[in-house]
Design a protein around this motif. Structure first.
Motif, mmCIF file in Angstrom:
data_model
loop_
_atom_site.group_PDB
_atom_site.id
_atom_site.type_symbol
_atom_site.label_atom_id
_atom_site.label_comp_id
_atom_site.label_asym_id
_atom_site.label_seq_id
_atom_site.Cartn_x
_atom_site.Cartn_y
_atom_site.Cartn_z
ATOM 1 N N TYR A 65 0.831 -1.203 0.000
ATOM 2 C CA TYR A 65 0.000 0.000 0.000
ATOM 3 C C TYR A 65 0.867 1.255 0.000
ATOM 4 C CZ TYR A 65 -4.861 -1.494 0.474
ATOM 5 O OH TYR A 65 -6.121 -1.974 0.223
ATOM 6 N N VAL A 66 1.894 1.272 0.850
ATOM 7 C CA VAL A 66 2.765 2.444 0.949
ATOM 8 C C VAL A 66 3.486 2.694 -0.373
ATOM 9 C CG1 VAL A 66 4.797 3.398 2.106
ATOM 10 C CG2 VAL A 66 3.055 2.210 3.434
ATOM 11 N N ILE A 67 4.015 1.632 -0.967
ATOM 12 C CA ILE A 67 4.756 1.775 -2.235
ATOM 13 C C ILE A 67 3.832 2.243 -3.354
ATOM 14 C CG2 ILE A 67 6.019 0.498 -4.003
ATOM 15 C CD1 ILE A 67 7.124 -1.261 -1.711
ATOM 16 N N LEU A 68 2.621 1.681 -3.424
ATOM 17 C CA LEU A 68 1.679 2.091 -4.464
ATOM 18 C C LEU A 68 1.268 3.551 -4.302
ATOM 19 C CD1 LEU A 68 -0.629 -1.061 -4.702
ATOM 20 C CD2 LEU A 68 1.038 -0.280 -6.385
ATOM 21 N N THR A 69 1.058 3.986 -3.060
ATOM 22 C CA THR A 69 0.705 5.387 -2.816
ATOM 23 C C THR A 69 1.852 6.306 -3.206
ATOM 24 O OG1 THR A 69 -0.706 4.695 -0.974
ATOM 25 C CG2 THR A 69 -0.097 7.013 -1.071
ATOM 26 N N PHE A 70 3.072 5.887 -2.904
ATOM 27 C CA PHE A 70 4.249 6.676 -3.271
ATOM 28 C C PHE A 70 4.356 6.814 -4.790
ATOM 29 C CE2 PHE A 70 8.764 6.324 -4.597
ATOM 30 C CZ PHE A 70 9.201 7.583 -4.183
ATOM 31 N N LEU A 71 4.183 5.709 -5.500
ATOM 32 C CA LEU A 71 4.255 5.751 -6.961
ATOM 33 C C LEU A 71 3.131 6.599 -7.553
ATOM 34 C CD1 LEU A 71 5.171 2.024 -7.742
ATOM 35 C CD2 LEU A 71 6.696 4.009 -7.722
ATOM 36 N N ALA A 72 1.945 6.541 -6.935
ATOM 37 C CA ALA A 72 0.832 7.367 -7.408
ATOM 38 C C ALA A 72 1.141 8.849 -7.226
ATOM 39 C CB ALA A 72 -0.448 6.998 -6.658
ATOM 40 N N ASP A 73 1.771 9.216 -6.110
ATOM 41 C CA ASP A 73 2.159 10.618 -5.896
ATOM 42 C C ASP A 73 3.154 11.084 -6.960
ATOM 43 O OD1 ASP A 73 0.531 10.871 -3.720
ATOM 44 O OD2 ASP A 73 2.100 10.514 -2.237
ATOM 45 N N ILE A 74 4.113 10.228 -7.282
ATOM 46 C CA ILE A 74 5.109 10.597 -8.300
ATOM 47 C C ILE A 74 4.444 10.768 -9.656
ATOM 48 C CG2 ILE A 74 7.233 9.885 -9.446
ATOM 49 C CD1 ILE A 74 7.511 10.623 -6.463
ATOM 50 N N LEU A 75 3.540 9.862 -10.013
ATOM 51 C CA LEU A 75 2.855 9.959 -11.297
ATOM 52 C C LEU A 75 1.968 11.198 -11.360
ATOM 53 C CD1 LEU A 75 2.240 8.767 -14.052
ATOM 54 C CD2 LEU A 75 0.532 7.275 -12.990
ATOM 55 N N ASN A 76 1.279 11.503 -10.262
ATOM 56 C CA ASN A 76 0.446 12.700 -10.233
ATOM 57 C C ASN A 76 1.278 13.973 -10.365
ATOM 58 O OD1 ASN A 76 -2.137 11.636 -10.097
ATOM 59 N ND2 ASN A 76 -2.116 11.465 -7.871
ATOM 60 N N ALA A 77 2.450 13.981 -9.734
ATOM 61 C CA ALA A 77 3.333 15.154 -9.850
ATOM 62 C C ALA A 77 3.837 15.325 -11.276
ATOM 63 C CB ALA A 77 4.511 15.012 -8.884
ATOM 64 N N TRP A 78 4.031 14.224 -11.976
ATOM 65 C CA TRP A 78 4.440 14.311 -13.378
ATOM 66 C C TRP A 78 3.287 14.814 -14.251
ATOM 67 C CZ3 TRP A 78 2.753 11.273 -17.642
ATOM 68 C CH2 TRP A 78 3.481 11.499 -18.817
ATOM 69 N N LEU A 79 2.060 14.359 -13.933
ATOM 70 C CA LEU A 79 0.902 14.785 -14.707
ATOM 71 C C LEU A 79 0.541 16.245 -14.442
ATOM 72 C CD1 LEU A 79 -1.415 11.651 -14.283
ATOM 73 C CD2 LEU A 79 -0.335 12.413 -16.402
ATOM 74 N N ASP A 80 0.716 16.699 -13.193
ATOM 75 C CA ASP A 80 0.313 18.057 -12.816
ATOM 76 C C ASP A 80 1.492 18.768 -12.142
ATOM 77 O OD1 ASP A 80 -0.920 20.359 -12.119
ATOM 78 O OD2 ASP A 80 -2.446 19.475 -10.823
ATOM 79 N N PRO A 81 2.225 19.616 -12.840
ATOM 80 C CA PRO A 81 3.370 20.322 -12.248
ATOM 81 C C PRO A 81 2.994 21.206 -11.066
ATOM 82 C CG PRO A 81 3.387 20.498 -14.647
ATOM 83 C CD PRO A 81 2.064 19.918 -14.268
ATOM 84 N N ARG A 82 1.704 21.557 -10.931
ATOM 85 C CA ARG A 82 1.295 22.395 -9.809
ATOM 86 C C ARG A 82 1.530 21.712 -8.466
ATOM 87 N NH1 ARG A 82 -4.704 23.546 -11.875
ATOM 88 N NH2 ARG A 82 -4.429 21.302 -12.239
ATOM 89 N N MET A 83 1.470 20.374 -8.453
ATOM 90 C CA MET A 83 1.746 19.642 -7.218
ATOM 91 C C MET A 83 3.199 19.841 -6.795
ATOM 92 S SD MET A 83 -0.301 16.038 -7.680
ATOM 93 C CE MET A 83 0.311 15.485 -6.090
ATOM 94 N N ARG A 84 4.115 19.844 -7.763
ATOM 95 C CA ARG A 84 5.528 20.056 -7.425
ATOM 96 C C ARG A 84 5.761 21.475 -6.929
ATOM 97 N NH1 ARG A 84 6.072 17.555 -12.581
ATOM 98 N NH2 ARG A 84 6.998 19.445 -13.490
ATOM 99 N N LEU A 85 5.076 22.433 -7.554
ATOM 100 C CA LEU A 85 5.239 23.832 -7.132
ATOM 101 C C LEU A 85 4.668 24.037 -5.729
ATOM 102 C CD1 LEU A 85 4.268 25.642 -10.468
ATOM 103 C CD2 LEU A 85 6.559 25.311 -9.511
ATOM 104 N N ALA A 86 3.521 23.433 -5.452
ATOM 105 C CA ALA A 86 2.937 23.557 -4.117
ATOM 106 C C ALA A 86 3.814 22.913 -3.064
ATOM 107 C CB ALA A 86 1.544 22.921 -4.102
ATOM 108 N N ASP A 87 4.440 21.801 -3.419
ATOM 109 C CA ASP A 87 5.341 21.134 -2.488
ATOM 110 C C ASP A 87 6.592 21.989 -2.246
ATOM 111 O OD1 ASP A 87 5.907 18.390 -1.135
ATOM 112 O OD2 ASP A 87 7.755 18.859 -2.186
#
Length: 310
Positions: free
Chosen positions: A284-306
């Motif tokens: 579960y932890v690994i899948l959530t981590f990978l989902a966060d990385i994929l979402n950050a690639w899809l939406d650069p606003r997540m990286r800027l907010a971070d």
């Protein structure tokens, strides 16, 4: 992007440590494990010897450190029921569950994505209502009941598929449909709502005004933004299909990790339960981590907010 990955890696590592400690403490859930291992016929002297043999007389932090150090090396202890190393049992069964989870996930995506996109494209039409009915039925129908229906239909009435086992790809068809159909509604509804929101934005209106083909507007521009919440819920659903396959594996007599969990709980095989909880939680932890990385690639606003939180 690198900073975002490092921050998420740190959070995932902390969560893994917490999950590992919770899994370790399971052995104390039923009371003194030494008394449990000694059995009803065991004396207090037997319990004391077992306590010293397994290190239960040491402080909890010391026991946890020794347990996690052994787990990192692939040593999860010895099964009390199967009388084998837990690691060998777990790795034999885990491959079957991973294959079942993967095929179920593919079926869920193949069913949910087209339905969600079509329901958003033709909103409030019979296509939209049909997709919603399929989603409601899939969410409400018990998995064991659906599994029995498929067995009656495809193994009894029309003997096309085998009812049990995991030897060939045919054995995974019905279990994958059952697990995937239960996970598909959540993905479908999020795809639909995300697509509806995206199709109402200004940049989609601009793309249409520029004469871009409707197919490209739908799949190239709208779908990318609609995928962001879908990725997160898909990762959670995949984790569920891996950890929650107990019922399906039991109905179809598949010797996977889900069925192993059920057998271990019934027989109070605590070392095996510990290892299963740890492995499923880490998935579960690994899948959530990978989902966060994929979402950050899809939406650069997540990286800027971070980055602004630094």
């Amino acid at each position: 992007m690198l900073r975002f990955i490092l921050r998420r890696s740190g959070s995932a590592l902390i969560l893994m440590v917490v999950v590992s400690f919770v899994a370790f403490m399971l052995i104390f859930a039923a009371g003194d494990p030494a008394v449990k291992l000694a059995g009803e016929a065991g004396s207090s002297a037997d319990a004391a010897r077992i306590r010293a043999l397994y290190g239960f007389d040491k402080p909890i932090p010391v026991q946890f450190f020794h347990w996690i150090a052994a787990a990192v090396r692939g040593n999860f202890g010895h099964s009390l029921y199967f009388d084998q190393p837990v690691a060998s049992i777990l790795f034999d069964r885990l491959g079957v569950t991973l294959l079942l989870g993967l095929t179920s996930f593919i079926f869920a995506l193949v069913l949910a994505f087209p339905l969600g996109i079509a329901a958003a494209r033709w909103q409030n039409t019979w296509i939209d209502r049909t997709a919603l009915v399929i989603a409601v039925v899939g969410q409400a129908m018990p998995t064991f009941w659906f599994a029995l229906l498929l067995v009656i239909l495809f193994s009894v009435t029309f003997p096309i598929l085998p009812t049990s086992g995991s030897e060939t790809w045919q054995h995974f068809v019905m279990p994958s449909i059952v697990l995937g159909y239960f996970a598909a509604p959540a993905i479908m509804r999020l795809t639909r709502s995300g697509m509806i929101t995206a199709l109402e934005t200004d940049y989609i209106r601009t793309a249409r005004a520029m004469g871009i083909a409707p197919r490209n507007v739908l799949l190239k521009y709208a779908l990318r933004n609609a995928l962001i919440p879908v990725v997160s819920v898909s990762a959670a659903q995949l984790g569920y299909m891996l950890a929650g396959s107990v019922v399906v594996e039991s109905v179809f007599a598949i010797n996977g990790a889900g069925r192993l969990a059920w057998e271990s709980i019934l027989r109070s095989d605590l070392p095996t339960v510990q290892a299963l909880v740890l492995c499923f939680s880490l998935v579960y932890v690994i899948l959530t981590f990978l989902a966060d990385i994929l979402n950050a690639w899809l939406d650069p606003r997540m990286r800027l907010a971070d980055a602004r939180t630094d």
